[in-house]
Write an enzyme that holds these catalytic residues in place. Sequence first.
Site, PDB file in Angstrom:
ATOM      1  CB  CYS A 146      44.755 -14.342  34.199  1.00  0.00           C
ATOM      2  SG  CYS A 146      45.584 -15.942  34.135  1.00  0.00           S
ATOM      3  CG  HIS A 162      50.394 -14.314  32.170  1.00  0.00           C
ATOM      4  ND1 HIS A 162      50.139 -13.398  33.163  1.00  0.00           N
ATOM      5  CD2 HIS A 162      51.637 -14.806  32.420  1.00  0.00           C
ATOM      6  CE1 HIS A 162      51.177 -13.328  33.973  1.00  0.00           C
ATOM      7  NE2 HIS A 162      52.100 -14.180  33.545  1.00  0.00           N
TER       8      HIS A 162
END
Length: 241
Positions: A110, A184
Site C-alpha cells: 500500500c 494502511h
Amino acid sequence: MPTEGVYIRPNGQKTFIPLENNPEVFTSLVHDLGVSPDLGFYDVYSLDDADLLSLVPRPVLALIFIAPEPVYYALRNQDGTTVSPPQLTYDKSGDEEPIIWWQQTIGHSCGLMALLHSVANGEARKFVLKDSFLDGLLNQATPLKPVERAAALYNNEELEKKHMKAARTGNSQPPGANEENFNHFISFVKGKDGHLWELEGATDGPLDRGLMREGDDVLSEGGAGFGCAQVFKGQQWEPKL
C-alpha cells in the site's frame, strides 16, 4: 524467480516487505523510479498549526496518510466504502480517467501504491523524467483496464526489485514480508479535472472527494488537508506529503 525477501503466501499472492513511513525512503524510491530530483516528500506534522504548516514547501502536489487498521476500518465503515471487493466494478482507463488508479494485488504494497498514485497524477506527473523506468510503466499502464493494469505492476520484476531495495532502508528494522502489517497508506491528489481524489488500491476504484478551488494545492483549506481533517475527525492519523 521472486526477488530476495519477497514472500509468496499459501494462496500464491506475492507479498513485499512494507515501506517505512519515512520521507527519505519515499523520496529515494520515487527518484529511483524516475521522478525528477526537484520533487520530494516531507513530513506534515499538523494540519492546523500555521507555524508547522509553513515548514512544508508549497505547492503540495499530493498528501499521503497512514492509518492504523482500527482507524482505517472505522473510516471505511463511516463512509460506506467497500474494502477488497470480490470483483471490481470500476472499469475505466486512459482518457476516461481524470486520474490513473491501481488496484493493489501485491501484499503489503500500500505504501508503493500511495507513491505511484501521488507521482502519476496531477502536476506531479510532469516531474516524471522522459524515458525513465516510471515513464515507461505509466505509458504501458495508462491505457489498460484496472485488472490488466494491476497485473502489469504485479508481474514487473524491476518494480519489485526497486521496492524491495527501498524497503530495506530507513531508521527501523523492517518487518519480514511474511509478517502481519496493520497500517494502511492513502493518497490524496488533485486530478486533471480539478477534483480532489482519494486513492488506494483496496477500494473499488478512486474516490471523488469533490471539486477543489482554482489555484489551491492539496494542503489548502479546500484541499486534502481540510477534507482529511473532516474525514478523520476524532481518529488518529499521520499525514505525509
